[in-house]
Design a protein around this motif. Structure first.
Motif, PDB file in Angstrom:
ATOM      1  N   GLU A 167     -11.793  26.748  12.537  1.00 46.35           N
ATOM      2  CA  GLU A 167     -13.094  26.098  12.342  1.00 46.35           C
ATOM      3  C   GLU A 167     -13.619  26.369  10.930  1.00 46.35           C
ATOM      4  OE1 GLU A 167     -15.587  27.629  15.436  1.00 46.35           O
ATOM      5  OE2 GLU A 167     -14.526  26.540  17.015  1.00 46.35           O
ATOM      6  N   ASP A 168     -13.439  27.611  10.447  1.00 47.27           N
ATOM      7  CA  ASP A 168     -13.879  27.938   9.088  1.00 47.27           C
ATOM      8  C   ASP A 168     -13.094  27.141   8.048  1.00 47.27           C
ATOM      9  OD1 ASP A 168     -15.761  29.658  10.070  1.00 47.27           O
ATOM     10  OD2 ASP A 168     -14.874  31.475   9.229  1.00 47.27           O
ATOM     11  N   VAL A 169     -11.796  27.014   8.259  1.00 38.22           N
ATOM     12  CA  VAL A 169     -10.972  26.238   7.332  1.00 38.22           C
ATOM     13  C   VAL A 169     -11.428  24.783   7.354  1.00 38.22           C
ATOM     14  CG1 VAL A 169      -8.632  25.362   6.901  1.00 38.22           C
ATOM     15  CG2 VAL A 169      -8.988  27.801   7.376  1.00 38.22           C
ATOM     16  N   ASP A 170     -11.678  24.233   8.541  1.00 43.03           N
ATOM     17  CA  ASP A 170     -12.190  22.861   8.638  1.00 43.03           C
ATOM     18  C   ASP A 170     -13.503  22.700   7.877  1.00 43.03           C
ATOM     19  OD1 ASP A 170     -10.179  21.662  10.113  1.00 43.03           O
ATOM     20  OD2 ASP A 170     -11.178  21.935  12.041  1.00 43.03           O
ATOM     21  N   SER A 171     -14.401  23.650   8.056  1.00 47.76           N
ATOM     22  CA  SER A 171     -15.699  23.571   7.381  1.00 47.76           C
ATOM     23  C   SER A 171     -15.549  23.681   5.873  1.00 47.76           C
ATOM     24  CB  SER A 171     -16.627  24.671   7.890  1.00 47.76           C
ATOM     25  OG  SER A 171     -16.970  24.433   9.232  1.00 47.76           O
ATOM     26  N   ALA A 172     -14.639  24.537   5.424  1.00 46.33           N
ATOM     27  CA  ALA A 172     -14.410  24.695   3.986  1.00 46.33           C
ATOM     28  C   ALA A 172     -13.826  23.422   3.384  1.00 46.33           C
ATOM     29  CB  ALA A 172     -13.488  25.873   3.725  1.00 46.33           C
ATOM     30  N   LEU A 173     -13.061  22.686   4.168  1.00 44.38           N
ATOM     31  CA  LEU A 173     -12.394  21.474   3.687  1.00 44.38           C
ATOM     32  C   LEU A 173     -13.115  20.207   4.125  1.00 44.38           C
ATOM     33  CD1 LEU A 173      -8.658  22.405   4.264  1.00 44.38           C
ATOM     34  CD2 LEU A 173      -9.978  22.483   2.153  1.00 44.38           C
ATOM     35  N   ASP A 210       1.598  15.907   7.216  1.00 43.16           N
ATOM     36  CA  ASP A 210       2.460  16.420   6.157  1.00 43.16           C
ATOM     37  C   ASP A 210       2.784  17.885   6.441  1.00 43.16           C
ATOM     38  OD1 ASP A 210       3.765  16.618   3.585  1.00 43.16           O
ATOM     39  OD2 ASP A 210       1.965  17.681   2.897  1.00 43.16           O
ATOM     40  N   PRO A 211       4.071  18.250   6.532  1.00 40.79           N
ATOM     41  CA  PRO A 211       4.443  19.636   6.832  1.00 40.79           C
ATOM     42  C   PRO A 211       3.892  20.654   5.822  1.00 40.79           C
ATOM     43  CG  PRO A 211       6.351  18.202   7.063  1.00 40.79           C
ATOM     44  CD  PRO A 211       5.252  17.375   6.460  1.00 40.79           C
ATOM     45  N   ALA A 212       3.822  20.284   4.548  1.00 41.29           N
ATOM     46  CA  ALA A 212       3.293  21.214   3.542  1.00 41.29           C
ATOM     47  C   ALA A 212       1.801  21.459   3.760  1.00 41.29           C
ATOM     48  CB  ALA A 212       3.547  20.673   2.137  1.00 41.29           C
ATOM     49  N   THR A 213       1.075  20.408   4.138  1.00 41.04           N
ATOM     50  CA  THR A 213      -0.353  20.560   4.428  1.00 41.04           C
ATOM     51  C   THR A 213      -0.546  21.408   5.676  1.00 41.04           C
ATOM     52  OG1 THR A 213      -0.879  18.440   3.407  1.00 41.04           O
ATOM     53  CG2 THR A 213      -2.492  19.328   4.963  1.00 41.04           C
ATOM     54  N   ALA A 214       0.244  21.150   6.705  1.00 45.86           N
ATOM     55  CA  ALA A 214       0.155  21.936   7.937  1.00 45.86           C
ATOM     56  C   ALA A 214       0.442  23.408   7.658  1.00 45.86           C
ATOM     57  CB  ALA A 214       1.128  21.393   8.986  1.00 45.86           C
ATOM     58  N   ALA A 215       1.432  23.683   6.816  1.00 48.76           N
ATOM     59  CA  ALA A 215       1.771  25.075   6.475  1.00 48.76           C
ATOM     60  C   ALA A 215       0.631  25.737   5.699  1.00 48.76           C
ATOM     61  CB  ALA A 215       3.063  25.119   5.666  1.00 48.76           C
ATOM     62  N   ALA A 216       0.023  25.005   4.775  1.00 50.74           N
ATOM     63  CA  ALA A 216      -1.095  25.563   4.001  1.00 50.74           C
ATOM     64  C   ALA A 216      -2.282  25.870   4.904  1.00 50.74           C
ATOM     65  CB  ALA A 216      -1.503  24.595   2.891  1.00 50.74           C
ATOM     66  N   LEU A 217      -2.569  24.988   5.846  1.00 53.91           N
ATOM     67  CA  LEU A 217      -3.672  25.222   6.775  1.00 53.91           C
ATOM     68  C   LEU A 217      -3.377  26.422   7.679  1.00 53.91           C
ATOM     69  CD1 LEU A 217      -4.505  21.525   7.709  1.00 53.91           C
ATOM     70  CD2 LEU A 217      -5.797  23.035   6.178  1.00 53.91           C
ATOM     71  N   ALA A 218      -2.124  26.562   8.108  1.00 57.50           N
ATOM     72  CA  ALA A 218      -1.740  27.729   8.917  1.00 57.50           C
ATOM     73  C   ALA A 218      -1.865  29.015   8.107  1.00 57.50           C
ATOM     74  CB  ALA A 218      -0.316  27.560   9.445  1.00 57.50           C
ATOM     75  N   ASP A 219      -1.407  28.978   6.853  1.00 61.64           N
ATOM     76  CA  ASP A 219      -1.516  30.157   5.982  1.00 61.64           C
ATOM     77  C   ASP A 219      -2.974  30.550   5.771  1.00 61.64           C
ATOM     78  OD1 ASP A 219       1.228  30.262   5.758  1.00 61.64           O
ATOM     79  OD2 ASP A 219       1.291  29.522   3.682  1.00 61.64           O
ATOM     80  N   ALA A 220      -3.824  29.557   5.502  1.00 63.31           N
ATOM     81  CA  ALA A 220      -5.237  29.836   5.275  1.00 63.31           C
ATOM     82  C   ALA A 220      -5.893  30.403   6.529  1.00 63.31           C
ATOM     83  CB  ALA A 220      -5.957  28.564   4.828  1.00 63.31           C
ATOM     84  N   THR A 221      -5.521  29.882   7.673  1.00 62.65           N
ATOM     85  CA  THR A 221      -6.064  30.373   8.938  1.00 62.65           C
ATOM     86  C   THR A 221      -5.645  31.821   9.177  1.00 62.65           C
ATOM     87  OG1 THR A 221      -6.086  28.146   9.857  1.00 62.65           O
ATOM     88  CG2 THR A 221      -6.106  29.960  11.432  1.00 62.65           C
ATOM     89  N   CYS A 222      -4.370  32.121   8.945  1.00 57.46           N
ATOM     90  CA  CYS A 222      -3.883  33.494   9.108  1.00 57.46           C
ATOM     91  C   CYS A 222      -4.542  34.434   8.104  1.00 57.46           C
ATOM     92  CB  CYS A 222      -2.358  33.537   8.966  1.00 57.46           C
ATOM     93  SG  CYS A 222      -1.477  32.767  10.342  1.00 57.46           S
ATOM     94  N   ALA A 223      -4.721  33.971   6.876  1.00 54.15           N
ATOM     95  CA  ALA A 223      -5.365  34.795   5.851  1.00 54.15           C
ATOM     96  C   ALA A 223      -6.809  35.097   6.226  1.00 54.15           C
ATOM     97  CB  ALA A 223      -5.299  34.099   4.490  1.00 54.15           C
TER      98      ALA A 223
END
Length: 133
Positions: free
Chosen positions: A33-39, A54-67
């Motif tokens: 939810e925070d990542v969604d709000s930031a974006l 896009d797999p690269a976008t999905a990976a970036a969103l997963a990385d940001a969520t984990c971070a």
């Protein structure tokens, strides 16, 4: 509509190198939810469920969520934003000390963890920036 989190507990384990906490799924939902709000103004292709195609976008969103979750675990937050940023507070005659560095406020007013912000920027997903169409 309740969206799925951008990352799984298994991805969180891989990111942190540590076992996930019992409330990992809830933390991942809050971080997503925070990542969604930031974006809020980011534009990228999604499917009918709103998931990135896009797999690269999905990976970036997963990385940001984990971070984001990693940051909360390191600071003792639970994703609600209620964790204190002061190591000592007195009421009278008002004394605050040891202010810890808070994460940067991203688009949508979200306190986004520094590593989450970097993951999104590296992928070209600039939080809070509107691009001409």
């Amino acid at each position: 509509m309740t969206r799925r989190p951008y990352a799984t507990p298994e991805q969180l384990t891989a990111w942190t190198g540590a076992p996930v906490p019992d409330d990992a799924e809830q933390l991942l939902r809050r971080a997503s939810e925070d990542v969604d709000s930031a974006l809020l103004t980011a534009v990228y292709p999604v499917d009918a469920d709103g998931d990135p195609t896009d797999p690269a976008t999905a990976a970036a969103l997963a990385d940001a969520t984990c971070a984001q979750v990693e940051y909360w675990l390191a600071t003792g937050d639970d994703g609600t934003g209620a964790a204190g940023h002061w190591d000592s507070v007195s009421i009278g005659p008002v004394s605050l000390s040891g202010r810890t560095r808070a994460p940067s406020a991203a688009g949508g007013g979200v306190d986004l963890a520094p590593r989450a912000d970097r993951a999104l920027r590296r992928a070209g997903l600039e939080p809070g920036i509107v691009f001409p169409w």
